[in-house]
Scaffold this active site. Sequence first.
Site, PDB file in Angstrom:
ATOM      1  N   SER A  68      -1.587   8.712   3.421  1.00 54.05           N
ATOM      2  CA  SER A  68      -1.693   9.291   2.098  1.00 54.05           C
ATOM      3  C   SER A  68      -2.500  10.587   2.110  1.00 54.05           C
ATOM      4  O   SER A  68      -2.009  11.207   2.660  1.00 54.05           O
ATOM      5  CB  SER A  68      -2.525   7.961   1.380  1.00 54.05           C
ATOM      6  OG  SER A  68      -2.757   8.092  -0.099  1.00 54.05           O
ATOM      7  N   ARG A  88      -9.892   3.292 -10.759  1.00 50.81           N
ATOM      8  CA  ARG A  88      -9.747   2.355  -9.428  1.00 50.81           C
ATOM      9  C   ARG A  88      -8.528   1.582  -9.882  1.00 50.81           C
ATOM     10  O   ARG A  88      -7.510   1.540  -8.947  1.00 50.81           O
ATOM     11  CB  ARG A  88     -10.679   1.628  -8.919  1.00 50.81           C
ATOM     12  CG  ARG A  88     -10.516   0.902  -7.739  1.00 50.81           C
ATOM     13  CD  ARG A  88     -10.135   1.635  -6.956  1.00 50.81           C
ATOM     14  NE  ARG A  88     -10.298   0.866  -5.368  1.00 50.81           N
ATOM     15  CZ  ARG A  88      -9.693   1.401  -4.207  1.00 50.81           C
ATOM     16  NH1 ARG A  88      -9.304   2.631  -4.043  1.00 50.81           N
ATOM     17  NH2 ARG A  88      -9.940   0.680  -2.899  1.00 50.81           N
ATOM     18  N   ASP A 138       6.915   2.159  -1.500  1.00 50.19           N
ATOM     19  CA  ASP A 138       5.689   2.905  -2.248  1.00 50.19           C
ATOM     20  C   ASP A 138       6.145   3.411  -3.607  1.00 50.19           C
ATOM     21  O   ASP A 138       7.086   4.010  -3.680  1.00 50.19           O
ATOM     22  CB  ASP A 138       5.756   3.961  -1.202  1.00 50.19           C
ATOM     23  CG  ASP A 138       4.320   4.938  -1.500  1.00 50.19           C
ATOM     24  OD1 ASP A 138       3.787   4.706  -2.658  1.00 50.19           O
ATOM     25  OD2 ASP A 138       3.688   5.499  -0.689  1.00 50.19           O
ATOM     26  N   HIS A 158       2.553   1.337  -1.342  1.00 48.60           N
ATOM     27  CA  HIS A 158       1.672   2.444  -0.701  1.00 48.60           C
ATOM     28  C   HIS A 158       0.758   1.945   0.480  1.00 48.60           C
ATOM     29  O   HIS A 158       0.515   2.429   1.452  1.00 48.60           O
ATOM     30  CB  HIS A 158       1.043   3.456  -1.827  1.00 48.60           C
ATOM     31  CG  HIS A 158       0.356   4.474  -1.241  1.00 48.60           C
ATOM     32  ND1 HIS A 158       0.846   5.659  -0.577  1.00 48.60           N
ATOM     33  CD2 HIS A 158      -0.873   4.977  -1.208  1.00 48.60           C
ATOM     34  CE1 HIS A 158       0.227   6.423  -0.209  1.00 48.60           C
ATOM     35  NE2 HIS A 158      -0.945   5.979  -0.558  1.00 48.60           N
ATOM     36  N   ASP A 159       0.011   0.878  -0.017  1.00 45.72           N
ATOM     37  CA  ASP A 159      -0.980   0.444   0.869  1.00 45.72           C
ATOM     38  C   ASP A 159      -0.317  -0.279   2.311  1.00 45.72           C
ATOM     39  O   ASP A 159      -1.248  -0.635   3.149  1.00 45.72           O
ATOM     40  CB  ASP A 159      -1.805  -0.942   0.043  1.00 45.72           C
ATOM     41  CG  ASP A 159      -3.082  -0.231  -0.461  1.00 45.72           C
ATOM     42  OD1 ASP A 159      -3.369   0.925  -0.129  1.00 45.72           O
ATOM     43  OD2 ASP A 159      -3.606  -1.056  -1.152  1.00 45.72           O
TER      44      ASP A 159
END
Lengths: 379, 379
Positions: free
Chosen positions: B168, B237, B323, B356-357
Amino acid sequence: MLLKDSCVLEITITHFSGFKWRSYLKLARVANKEHPLHLSLGGRLDEVVVAYETYGHLSEGGDNVILLNHALTGDSHPSAHTQHDEKGWWEPLVGPGRPLDTEKFFIICANVLGGCQGTTGPASPNPDTGLPYGMNFPEITLLDTVHVQKRLLDVLGVHHVKLIIGGSMGGMQSLEWSVAYPDFMDGVMVIAAPGYASSQSIAYNKVGRQAIILDPEWREGNYYGGIGPEKGLAIARAVGMITYQSEMSMEGKFGRKRRNGCFEIENYLDYQGNSLARRFDANSYLYLLRALDYYNLLKSCNSYEDALSKIRAKVMVVGVSSDILYPPYQQEELVEAMCDSGVDAQYALLESPHGHDGFLIDFHLLRPMIRNFMNHLIK
Amino acid sequence: MLLKDSCVLEITITHFSGFKWRSYLKLARVANKEHPLHLSLGGRLDEVVVAYETYGHLSEGGDNVILLNHALTGDSHPSAHTQHDEKGWWEPLVGPGRPLDTEKFFIICANVLGGCQGTTGPASPNPDTGLPYGMNFPEITLLDTVHVQKRLLDVLGVHHVKLIIGGSMGGMQSLEWSVAYPDFMDGVMVIAAPGYASSQSIAYNKVGRQAIILDPEWREGNYYGGIGPEKGLAIARAVGMITYQSEMSMEGKFGRKRRNGCFEIENYLDYQGNSLARRFDANSYLYLLRALDYYNLLKSCNSYEDALSKIRAKVMVVGVSSDILYPPYQQEELVEAMCDSGVDAQYALLESPHGHDGFLIDFHLLRPMIRNFMNHLIK
């Protein structure tokens, strides 16, 4: 019986300053103290006014009705009534000779319950106090809106409709109709709407709501007469606008272009956010996002099939290929479950680069889809 | 020459109350009045302290260095130093016998410029006033962080590194390194990071920033000593957490499950938002999101190829299949452009449902990828 539309013009409809009275807007009172509206989640409304517009004429046999449902921030105005009238949100599809042909059909479009364009919502006066409901408005679901629409059709003397159609939230209402009143319509056409709200869509809605609530001008929902949470609503709208587009369409339109020290995508989101804040009531946005979260055709049924087996209408579901909010696989799943339940359901993919908003853009692709389905209904 | 780390312990590092001093944290001052840091966008910092951790030992030849870059809300602690030390964000990949083998390599991980875990950022004292910079902190880019890291490596006596690696934002820094200091490394490994920030990613960042700024506790950035914009940061967040997951992984984990009257996905976003608000400085978040927006390997170059042709390192780029923040096609494009520019670049797809994580979850898939690339570098 409930009162006819002409009787309710004296009612204070809304405290929301962005409400715009239109020439062809009509009002119907569909609930009052004697006939309150009991809501799915336990609440009650002692006064419900519905703002609606109609196009074309009801046939003598009453067999030419189309109910058209708008999306989250839409209204009862899908199309201009005359040459000089303001254009509507489905202009190319509704009118003389268009797929929803106003020369053949009697088309009804009503603002949703909880909305801010004439139908009773959080900005409407609470009959107990005369003051706007604000957050004292009861929690609503899309099924409640369907019940309100049903009452409106009763008032209008409509006992059966040819087609119920809508995109996004309008598609969800159409699906709720097909389960709640299975014998009331010949067909249901649904674009870019799934059978239930996914956790991701709930997550986006949560972000939007939190932004509105964080705005100090929200004042626990008691902002009428003041500025209102314009900044919070603009943020909520920005979240929406991201999910209504595809990554690729956004990249094609904005890329990394800049103007006035900002990226163009930022200017665009600011513009969209601010313009919604002027025309939409933030409390309505809160209640409608929550209704979207609650949306679930299954509800208390044991299975998808259980719920869907009630459907008698022919169903056409259209997914938009690049939709990131309600990805097409969700629509495919829905149609598969319908077919498994014995419903006459078909699925089509609208090949669009525009994301969820494809149903408000790709009219050239929707046009033949609607025409074909209409032919399928008449057969 | 710049001062060594031992000399800077007297410095007030940060006014951010969430900053956590760790046992193995080291500090290096890499800029002072005599050697200020001139920033890419025109600003200047007269005092820069870098917080970093190291693992393993520098070989005599100095040829065993790996620079590991953390993502947006990460820190200098990828792994525990001892059995009793707190676990890090890449624990299974960094340690004895692990792919980033601390028995063979000297691994350096530094908190980014503008961060809040020890490196100079908006919560640091402005040397001119002694008060926290707040919004007087100059605008920064990821290239500035690279320059800071380069100074850190100078201080540490490192003149060449075997590998620069990160996921990232850490991947973006690694790519910036490969263009800015082409001869400084043998290899660069990049996971879930594109060659430039897309308009969609900028849009998400904008929503996050707007939420922070809307929070009345933000106070134009002068909140140190007060509560700070915890609610705004929690919303920002939440936006991030949505984009870090895939629609399907979220659906699998949360679906429409409910607890305490809320959907589980809402409880999850609240939890994630509140816990970040406790450990991360909101102004840092603002500055780092903006640095992400500015991220663009092309910069003033005429073409992608022009920029990439500077690269001398071997490059491995890994996209994560699900992602939605930096979709894999962006990484494919990057590698294609690198190959067209004559770079020894390869692309691999990490088949993950986690979005993405995935780069912080699918260690079993990353492990062989890193090992293979390390072998490729040693060849």
